[in-house]
Design a protein around this motif. Structure first.
Motif, short mmCIF file in Angstrom:
data_model
loop_
_atom_site.label_atom_id
_atom_site.label_comp_id
_atom_site.label_asym_id
_atom_site.label_seq_id
_atom_site.Cartn_x
_atom_site.Cartn_y
_atom_site.Cartn_z
N HIS A 66 0.82 -1.21 0.00
CA HIS A 66 0.00 0.00 0.00
C HIS A 66 0.86 1.27 0.00
CE1 HIS A 66 -2.65 -3.13 1.74
NE2 HIS A 66 -3.50 -2.60 0.87
N VAL A 67 1.80 1.32 -0.92
CA VAL A 67 2.71 2.46 -1.01
C VAL A 67 1.94 3.66 -1.56
CG1 VAL A 67 4.77 3.36 -2.14
CG2 VAL A 67 4.72 0.98 -1.34
N ARG A 68 2.13 4.79 -0.92
CA ARG A 68 1.54 6.06 -1.38
C ARG A 68 2.61 7.13 -1.23
NH1 ARG A 68 -3.55 8.34 -2.02
NH2 ARG A 68 -3.63 10.57 -1.62
N ILE A 69 2.95 7.76 -2.34
CA ILE A 69 3.96 8.81 -2.36
C ILE A 69 3.32 10.06 -2.94
CG2 ILE A 69 6.21 9.55 -3.23
CD1 ILE A 69 6.88 6.52 -3.54
N GLU A 70 3.39 11.13 -2.19
CA GLU A 70 2.86 12.40 -2.67
C GLU A 70 4.02 13.29 -3.07
OE1 GLU A 70 -0.08 14.11 -0.13
OE2 GLU A 70 -1.12 12.19 0.10
N ILE A 71 3.94 13.83 -4.27
CA ILE A 71 4.96 14.73 -4.80
C ILE A 71 4.33 16.10 -4.81
CG2 ILE A 71 6.48 15.23 -6.74
CD1 ILE A 71 6.06 12.24 -7.58
N GLY A 72 4.78 16.94 -3.87
CA GLY A 72 4.13 18.23 -3.70
C GLY A 72 2.69 18.00 -3.31
N GLY A 73 1.82 18.85 -3.70
CA GLY A 73 0.40 18.66 -3.40
C GLY A 73 -0.39 18.24 -4.62
N ASP A 74 0.29 18.08 -5.77
CA ASP A 74 -0.42 17.86 -7.02
C ASP A 74 -0.39 16.44 -7.56
OD1 ASP A 74 -0.83 20.61 -7.01
OD2 ASP A 74 0.96 20.99 -8.22
N VAL A 75 0.64 15.67 -7.20
CA VAL A 75 0.85 14.35 -7.81
C VAL A 75 0.87 13.28 -6.73
CG1 VAL A 75 2.43 12.96 -9.22
CG2 VAL A 75 2.20 15.41 -9.67
N THR A 76 0.15 12.19 -6.99
CA THR A 76 0.13 11.05 -6.07
C THR A 76 0.50 9.79 -6.84
OG1 THR A 76 -1.60 12.07 -4.75
CG2 THR A 76 -1.26 9.71 -4.45
N LEU A 77 1.45 9.03 -6.29
CA LEU A 77 1.86 7.76 -6.88
C LEU A 77 1.50 6.66 -5.89
CD1 LEU A 77 4.87 6.84 -8.90
CD2 LEU A 77 4.53 5.57 -6.82
N THR A 78 0.87 5.60 -6.38
CA THR A 78 0.59 4.44 -5.54
C THR A 78 1.17 3.21 -6.23
OG1 THR A 78 -1.58 4.03 -6.57
CG2 THR A 78 -1.55 5.42 -4.59
N ALA A 79 1.58 2.24 -5.41
CA ALA A 79 2.17 1.00 -5.93
C ALA A 79 2.19 -0.03 -4.82
CB ALA A 79 3.58 1.26 -6.44
N ASP A 80 2.56 -1.25 -5.19
CA ASP A 80 2.76 -2.29 -4.18
C ASP A 80 4.13 -2.18 -3.54
OD1 ASP A 80 0.22 -3.34 -4.64
OD2 ASP A 80 0.95 -4.75 -6.15
N GLU A 81 5.13 -1.73 -4.33
CA GLU A 81 6.50 -1.59 -3.84
C GLU A 81 7.14 -0.38 -4.48
OE1 GLU A 81 8.99 -5.11 -3.95
OE2 GLU A 81 7.21 -6.38 -4.16
N ALA A 82 8.07 0.26 -3.75
CA ALA A 82 8.80 1.38 -4.32
C ALA A 82 10.12 1.56 -3.59
CB ALA A 82 7.99 2.67 -4.22
N GLN A 83 11.05 2.19 -4.29
CA GLN A 83 12.33 2.58 -3.70
C GLN A 83 12.51 4.05 -4.03
OE1 GLN A 83 15.45 0.09 -5.22
NE2 GLN A 83 14.54 -1.77 -4.42
N ILE A 84 12.97 4.82 -3.05
CA ILE A 84 13.21 6.24 -3.25
C ILE A 84 14.68 6.51 -2.94
CG2 ILE A 84 12.60 8.58 -2.57
CD1 ILE A 84 9.94 7.46 -1.52
N SER A 85 15.39 7.01 -3.93
CA SER A 85 16.80 7.36 -3.75
C SER A 85 16.89 8.46 -2.70
CB SER A 85 17.38 7.83 -5.08
OG SER A 85 18.62 8.44 -4.88
N SER A 86 17.79 8.31 -1.75
CA SER A 86 17.88 9.31 -0.69
C SER A 86 18.51 10.61 -1.15
CB SER A 86 18.65 8.76 0.50
OG SER A 86 19.99 8.57 0.17
N ASP A 87 19.31 10.60 -2.21
CA ASP A 87 19.93 11.85 -2.63
C ASP A 87 19.16 12.58 -3.72
OD1 ASP A 87 20.54 9.97 -4.54
OD2 ASP A 87 22.66 10.50 -4.70
#
Length: 180
Positions: A66-87
């Motif tokens: 149940h991955v949910r990533i919000e980019i700013g207030g305009d974009v929402t990404l959902t997926a079963d799995e995700a990786q986010i680069s720390s840099d």
């Protein structure tokens, strides 16, 4: 003794019923700050998932379920799995990926989102863009957010206002709601 037992049971019940903190809460309400000047404030990330961890070797956040990533207030990404680069805050997502912005919904089996360049690449047949009176699917799609352009390659099928068009390459201007 009965009073102490009751108090312990109440605290235990409250602890078990309390919702688990989200990834954003665990990380202090947001992912740690990106490198200075690389990501505009409007594109800051917040994320939540059933499971979250940090991979020191790959220097990335790992999110599962149940991955949910919000980019700013305009974009929402959902997926079963995700990786986010720390840099760089690049996002690799897989298994039922959906990115939503305004009335546009992008879907695919996997996606790579580069927050800094405001672009997303979807793969896994079919990838798809849907919005009111429009559905375009293909083998791959590239979304260039700042240019309001979506590029489709492979087996492309566009259905717009009931009219079908097949192609191997197609470009769609989101702002003009027009196929090029």
């Amino acid at each position: 003794m009965d009073t102490l037992r009751r108090v312990c049971i109440i605290f235990l019940a409250l602890f078990l019923l309390a919702p688990a903190p989200s990834f954003a809460e665990v990380q202090g309400a947001a992912l740690p700050p990106p490198p200075t000047g690389s990501i505009p404030q409007k594109d800051k990330l917040t994320a939540s998932a059933d499971e979250q961890s940090y991979d020191d070797v790959r220097d990335c956040y790992v999110l599962k379920g149940h991955v949910r990533i919000e980019i700013g207030g305009d974009v929402t990404l959902t997926a079963d799995e995700a990786q986010i680069s720390s840099d760089t805050r690049a996002i690799w997502a897989k298994n039922t990926v959906t990115l939503t912005e305004d009335d546009c919904t992008f879907t695919g089996e996997g996606a790579y989102v580069n927050v800094e360049t405001q672009s997303a690449f979807f793969y896994g047949h079919p990838t798809k863009l849907t919005r009111t009176s429009l559905s375009i699917q293909s083998d791959t799609l590239q979304y260039q957010r700042s240019a309001h352009l979506v590029i489709f390659d492979g087996h492309v099928l566009c259905v717009q206002e009931g009219k079908e068009k097949a192609a191997t390459h197609l470009e769609y201007d989101i702002e003009k709601d027009a196929v090029r």
